[in-house]
Design an enzyme around this catalytic site. Structure first.
Site: not given
Ligand code: 13P
Length: 252
Positions: A9-11, A93, A95, A163, A169, A211, A232
């Site tokens: 997930n590149w966000k 998600h 976020e 998650e 994050g 994470s 992420g």
């Molecule tokens: P991180 O791996 O940066 O904690 O992010 C997890 C995430 O939100 C994947 O969708």
């Protein structure tokens, strides 16, 4: 043998299509011959169509809107994603939920994704862990409301990503442990089984996200009760992401 699913997930990264292509190519060159792993990359939607032209690339959107077309400025439909080369789409998600997405909206998005022929990657997870275990009720509601109205036969096309928000994050309180992932995977399967029956529940892929990194991926994959991981930050560094995929391919 079911393949492990490793999702990037590149966000809202990277900053250019050139960079996005470089990352995808670096990853696929190293992992496309792997037999035991499916790799899915979820880039920003604006890069989808160009990345879909690269070889051996399976793509996911990061979001969709539930309507098919019309006056919805800034939104895109499931059909648009599918036509741009996505096979999957992340839905709900944390976020996006933090920006106001409710279980009811997530439910409409899951249904719209399936209708468009996309496989939804439904994200669930609690923000805090209370000592009494109330987060179980929260997760149960998320699952029941997000998957309301689905048929048993839909489940084979659904991935559920657990998650825990507190573990996501760079400001995460701490990492979750594989034991916590295992406990939640058992709980999630119980909720699914009560809703859809044990047979249909076996067809759902369940993955862990939050994470995930080169140091802990193998432990989540072997002891976390999951069929894969959603990565992420570390998915943007090809060497690290490749190492995570490698650990899934070489699980004992
Ligand atoms: P991180 O791996 O940066 O904690 O992010 C997890 C995430 O939100 C994947 O969708």
């Amino acid at each position: 043998m079911t393949k492990k699913v490793i999702i990037a997930n590149w966000k809202m990264n990277p900053q250019s299509l050139t960079e996005a292509k470089k990352i995808v190519t670096a990853i696929t060159t190293k992992v496309s011959h792997f037999k035991k792993v499916s790799v899915i990359i979820a880039p920003p939607v604006i890069y989808l169509e160009s990345l879909a032209k690269l070889q051996n690339t399976t793509l996911a959107g990061q979001n969709l809107f539930w309507e098919e077309s019309g006056a919805y400025t800034g939104e895109h439909s499931g059909t648009m994603l599918a036509k741009s080369g996505a096979t999957y789409v992340i839905v709900g998600h944390s976020e996006r939920r933090a920006m106001g997405e409710t279980n009811e909206m997530v439910n409409k998005k899951v249904k719209a994704a399936l209708k468009a022929g996309l496989k939804p990657i439904l994200c669930i997870g609690e923000s805090v862990r209370d000592e009494k275990g109330d987060y179980h009720t929260f997760i149960k509601e998320q699952i029941m409301q997000s998957l309301a109205g689905l048929k048993k036969v839909n489940l084979k096309n659904v991935i559920i990503a657990y998650e825990p928000v507190w573990a996501i994050g760079k400001n995460a309180k701490r990492e979750a442990t594989p034991a916590e992932s295992l406990e939640m995977s058992i709980f999630i399967k119980k909720v699914l089984s009560d809703m859809f029956g044990a047979v249909a529940t076996k067809t759902v892929a369940l993955i862990y996200g939050g994470s995930v990194n080169t140091k802990n991926a193998e432990a989540f994959l072997s002891d976390g009760g999951v069929d894969g991981v959603l990565v992420g930050r570390e998915s943007l560094t090809p060497l690290k992401f490749i190492q995570i995929v490698y650990s899934a391919e070489h699980l004992s």
